[in-house]
Design a protein around this motif. Sequence first.
Motif, PDB file in Angstrom:
ATOM      1  N   UNK A  94       0.786  -1.223   0.000  1.00 24.05           N
ATOM      2  CA  UNK A  94       0.000   0.000   0.000  1.00 24.05           C
ATOM      3  C   UNK A  94       0.814   1.267   0.000  1.00 24.05           C
ATOM      4  N   UNK A  95       2.147   1.180  -0.066  1.00 18.71           N
ATOM      5  CA  UNK A  95       2.977   2.383  -0.130  1.00 18.71           C
ATOM      6  C   UNK A  95       2.849   3.225   1.117  1.00 18.71           C
ATOM      7  N   UNK A  96       2.339   4.454   0.938  1.00 23.89           N
ATOM      8  CA  UNK A  96       2.180   5.364   2.076  1.00 23.89           C
ATOM      9  C   UNK A  96       1.190   4.836   3.094  1.00 23.89           C
ATOM     10  N   UNK A  97       0.269   3.933   2.678  1.00 23.25           N
ATOM     11  CA  UNK A  97      -0.735   3.382   3.586  1.00 23.25           C
ATOM     12  C   UNK A  97      -0.314   2.024   4.159  1.00 23.25           C
ATOM     13  N   UNK A  98       0.901   1.576   3.851  1.00 22.45           N
ATOM     14  CA  UNK A  98       1.371   0.268   4.337  1.00 22.45           C
ATOM     15  C   UNK A  98       1.444   0.264   5.859  1.00 22.45           C
ATOM     16  N   UNK A  99       0.983  -0.835   6.494  1.00 23.61           N
ATOM     17  CA  UNK A  99       0.998  -0.891   7.960  1.00 23.61           C
ATOM     18  C   UNK A  99       2.404  -0.898   8.556  1.00 23.61           C
ATOM     19  N   UNK A 100       3.418  -1.181   7.736  1.00 22.63           N
ATOM     20  CA  UNK A 100       4.793  -1.200   8.239  1.00 22.63           C
ATOM     21  C   UNK A 100       5.636  -0.062   7.706  1.00 22.63           C
ATOM     22  N   UNK A 153      -5.722  -4.925   8.167  1.00 27.42           N
ATOM     23  CA  UNK A 153      -4.786  -3.815   8.380  1.00 27.42           C
ATOM     24  C   UNK A 153      -4.342  -3.727   9.837  1.00 27.42           C
ATOM     25  N   UNK A 154      -5.265  -3.778  10.789  1.00 25.52           N
ATOM     26  CA  UNK A 154      -4.919  -3.634  12.199  1.00 25.52           C
ATOM     27  C   UNK A 154      -4.020  -4.778  12.668  1.00 25.52           C
ATOM     28  N   UNK A 159       1.449  -6.671  13.928  1.00 22.86           N
ATOM     29  CA  UNK A 159       2.522  -7.615  13.631  1.00 22.86           C
ATOM     30  C   UNK A 159       3.804  -6.868  13.235  1.00 22.86           C
ATOM     31  N   UNK A 160       3.668  -5.859  12.382  1.00 26.84           N
ATOM     32  CA  UNK A 160       4.817  -5.064  11.957  1.00 26.84           C
ATOM     33  C   UNK A 160       5.443  -4.308  13.130  1.00 26.84           C
ATOM     34  N   UNK A 161       4.559  -3.775  13.986  1.00 26.64           N
ATOM     35  CA  UNK A 161       5.058  -3.005  15.127  1.00 26.64           C
ATOM     36  C   UNK A 161       5.860  -3.906  16.066  1.00 26.64           C
ATOM     37  N   UNK A 166      11.093  -5.708  18.078  1.00 20.09           N
ATOM     38  CA  UNK A 166      12.057  -6.770  18.341  1.00 20.09           C
ATOM     39  C   UNK A 166      13.368  -6.511  17.606  1.00 20.09           C
ATOM     40  N   UNK A 167      13.251  -6.081  16.330  1.00 13.76           N
ATOM     41  CA  UNK A 167      14.442  -5.763  15.537  1.00 13.76           C
ATOM     42  C   UNK A 167      15.223  -4.618  16.192  1.00 13.76           C
ATOM     43  N   UNK A 168      14.510  -3.566  16.586  1.00 15.57           N
ATOM     44  CA  UNK A 168      15.162  -2.391  17.184  1.00 15.57           C
ATOM     45  C   UNK A 168      15.795  -2.733  18.529  1.00 15.57           C
ATOM     46  N   UNK A 169      15.054  -3.480  19.348  1.00 16.12           N
ATOM     47  CA  UNK A 169      15.572  -3.834  20.676  1.00 16.12           C
ATOM     48  C   UNK A 169      16.814  -4.713  20.564  1.00 16.12           C
TER      49      UNK A 169
END
Length: 427
Positions: A94-100, A153-154, A159-161, A166-169
């Motif tokens: 979704x580009x700008x609307x992508x959940x991630x 979407x939610x 899931x992305x969040x 996890x990646x950031x931590x």
Amino acid sequence: MRDLEFTSNEAFKKRLTYFKVIYALGVSVCLIYLAKYNFEYKTTEYNHVLIPGWLGFAIIPLLMMKLTKNFLWSALTLSFFAIGMLTYLLYTAGGAEAPGIFWLAAVPLVLGVLIGLPGSLAGYIIVTVIITVFWWLHVSRIGPNVIHDYGNYEKEKSFNLITFLLFSCFTTHQYIKSEERHLKRLQKQNSDVENLLRVLIHDVANTLTGMTSNLLRAKEGPRAFSSVEFERMEKAVDDIQNLLSQVRHLKSVKDGKAELPLKPLSLALVLNEVYESTLSQAQRKGIKLSLELSRDRMMINAERTILSNVVLLNLMSNAIKFSHPGERIDVRAFSKDEGVIVEIQDYGIGIPTEILEQIFSLQAKTSRPGTQGEKGTGYGMPLAKEYLQLMDGSLEIHSQIEATPDRPRGTIVRLRLPLAKVHAEPS
């Protein structure tokens, strides 16, 4: 492989660790989304890009590292595939609307960690371009939206969040751990440099003090100064030259670029030389020296200059410094089990408990004047212990300021050194 200007070999190893972490996490996350597109969304029409992209991501950066041995090109290749896969996944979602969409925040971080400040700046520009393109596609209503058509979407946003956190931590945790290890190594290196400087201040000064005393006597006339004493002065000059050479070498040892050159030598011979070197100092103060050695030569593996000047000469000078005129100092050396023991015992003023507890600390204030106001630095004992440990030896001190029925007043310093396994002629 160190084609970038790293500040040290440690900095290069740290950057290489980040490369491996980012590679492993990036390949794993992309594989998860590849599986979701095929098995959850049933959108196999994107496989012509996703599968070759993922395979390139998994193979080419490592292949580049192995073949070219060039970190910069390998890091750029890894970044290209990581950003390419991320951009395509966001575009199809979704580009700008992508959940991630917030995954774009990782781009400057990844480039900065891998390449440095230029990488971060390039990351900001890349993210700006991607967001601009996504915004234009959104306004023009161009492009697919797999999440809108086949997913929730939610659910995908959550899931992305979670995945992003996890990646950031994990990457942040690895970064902090690496920085802590790097800081400890820098602190140790700084301490080592200070210790080597203290060797120069402490032991060169001791030798020069003895030479100055002899020079003053030489000015009184040739009758006041024997040829033996001239030879002692000449030996003192040699000792200073050797000590300077050993300090340079010890710096290399501390940096891991060389090893301490331990050679078989006779401890009895070294102790006799130290005894001769300190005899005049003791006599000037009216102190009697006693040397008691076992009959064997007590062959040990050691570095002669360090053992003689930094360790034994320093300990003998301390014993003289804290003894009163008319007292004596007993030096004993004997073999025991698989090693040798050297004991230097004085009957002087002893060491107060509060100083004795911190006597091997370079940070604590342990310096105090001798019985005739002699000055010290407080560095002698810590340095002696450190260099004995480099020679697989140990050092312990027992002292009391008041005599008891079972022990006299004063200090006894006990050194332990392992016997040389291969007996050779003393060096």
